[in-house]
Design a protein around this motif. Structure first.
Motif, short mmCIF file in Angstrom:
data_model
loop_
_atom_site.label_atom_id
_atom_site.label_comp_id
_atom_site.label_asym_id
_atom_site.label_seq_id
_atom_site.Cartn_x
_atom_site.Cartn_y
_atom_site.Cartn_z
N UNK A 183 0.84 -1.20 0.00
CA UNK A 183 0.00 0.00 0.00
C UNK A 183 0.88 1.25 0.00
N UNK A 184 0.47 2.30 -0.71
CA UNK A 184 1.27 3.53 -0.76
C UNK A 184 1.55 4.07 0.65
N UNK A 185 2.81 4.37 0.91
CA UNK A 185 3.21 4.94 2.19
C UNK A 185 3.45 3.95 3.30
N UNK A 186 3.13 2.66 3.08
CA UNK A 186 3.21 1.69 4.16
C UNK A 186 4.65 1.40 4.61
N UNK A 187 5.61 1.44 3.70
CA UNK A 187 6.99 1.18 4.10
C UNK A 187 7.46 2.19 5.15
N UNK A 222 -5.32 -3.60 8.55
CA UNK A 222 -6.15 -2.65 7.82
C UNK A 222 -5.63 -2.40 6.41
N UNK A 223 -4.31 -2.33 6.27
CA UNK A 223 -3.72 -2.12 4.94
C UNK A 223 -4.01 -3.31 4.03
N UNK A 225 -6.56 -5.40 4.32
CA UNK A 225 -8.00 -5.37 4.01
C UNK A 225 -8.30 -4.35 2.92
N UNK A 226 -7.68 -3.18 3.02
CA UNK A 226 -7.93 -2.13 2.03
C UNK A 226 -7.50 -2.57 0.63
N UNK A 227 -6.34 -3.25 0.55
CA UNK A 227 -5.87 -3.69 -0.76
C UNK A 227 -6.78 -4.77 -1.34
N UNK A 228 -7.19 -5.71 -0.50
CA UNK A 228 -8.08 -6.77 -0.97
C UNK A 228 -9.42 -6.19 -1.41
N UNK A 229 -9.96 -5.28 -0.62
CA UNK A 229 -11.24 -4.67 -0.99
C UNK A 229 -11.12 -3.85 -2.27
N UNK A 230 -10.00 -3.16 -2.44
CA UNK A 230 -9.78 -2.39 -3.67
C UNK A 230 -9.71 -3.32 -4.88
N UNK A 231 -8.99 -4.42 -4.73
CA UNK A 231 -8.87 -5.37 -5.83
C UNK A 231 -10.23 -5.99 -6.17
N UNK A 232 -11.01 -6.32 -5.14
CA UNK A 232 -12.32 -6.90 -5.36
C UNK A 232 -13.25 -5.92 -6.07
#
Length: 246
Positions: A183-187, A222-223, A225-232
């Motif tokens: 996710x952007x900014x996660x690193x 949360x990160x 979940x957000x990526x999975x939901x975005x992909x879905x």
């Protein structure tokens, strides 16, 4: 460096040194790292014929390697269907992270109690290297360094039961942990979390260390979940963005 780190982690977690057939270990390592790093996506078929061609072998070592990965929750094998990459549900993911949060909170508290000053200095050195990788936006290398950091923490703590339980969850969580870092900014957020954790340990603040690692685990969930939901929502299988800048 990421390749070496990957091999070391998977060799231990999959107990590849115990395999008498080197090709089984090689195939399991290649498929396992591909799943964890997102080159092989959740739900994707794993064609035994193609894998046997890639490794110039019969299908027997391929089947053994995939069965090994099935035992660790990375691959699903059903009768009369091709093996495929496991695709955990959001409910499964939340259950895993709920347990992981509690275990890591315990780990951080024990680390404060048991780590020597020299061992904490070693951990800080590892985090400084992780900062360099985060600044470079190198998701894969950072991820495997992070995995090794937590493994070193469990070694320092020396609680065999806690280590065994964390190991039993490790391969099921690695794919999700890598996903969260894309996710952007996660690193940048992740390495900040690690630096605060080490500082709390150096200050011998057990409650703060436990709270920090629990909070970092929740943010990672949360990160993911957000990526999975975005992909879905995009009507595609869950996939990873490759190496975003932090």
């Amino acid at each position: 460096m990421a390749g070496q780190d990957t091999d070391l982690v998977l060799e231990r977690l999959l107990r590849l040194r115990d395999r008498r057939e080197p090709l089984v270990a090689q195939i399991a390592s290649w498929v396992g790292s591909g799943i964890i790093e997102g080159r092989l996506e959740p739900g994707q078929d794993l064609n035994s014929v193609e894998l046997s061609r890639r490794f110039d072998t019969s299908r027997t070592p391929v089947r053994e390697a995939l069965m090994l990965l099935e035992q660790e929750g990375l691959v699903e094998i059903q009768a009369r269907r091709r093996p495929r990459v496991a695709a955990p549900t959001l409910a499964d993911i939340r259950d895993i992270y709920q347990v992981r949060r509690q275990l890591l909170s315990m780990l951080a508290g024990l680390l404060v109690e048991r780590a020597t000053d020299d061992e904490l200095a070693e951990l800080r050195g590892q985090v400084e290297k992780m900062r360099e990788l985060a600044d470079d936006g190198d998701v894969d290398a950072y991820f495997w360094r992070h995995v090794q950091l937590q493994e070193r923490m469990t070694e320092i703590v020396g609680n065999a039961t806690l280590k065994q339980i964390l190991d039993s969850l490790a391969l099921r969580t690695l794919m999700l942990r890598h996903l969260s870092l894309t996710r952007p900014g996660r690193l940048a957020f992740s390495v900040d979390d690690q630096e605060r954790l080490i500082q709390a340990c150096e200050e011998r603040d057990k409650d703060l260390a436990s709270a920090l690692i629990a909070g970092a685990t929740v943010r990672a969930l949360r990160a993911a979940e957000e990526q999975i939901e975005q992909d879905t929502a995009s009507n595609r299988k869950p996939a990873r963005r490759r190496r975003p800048r932090a």
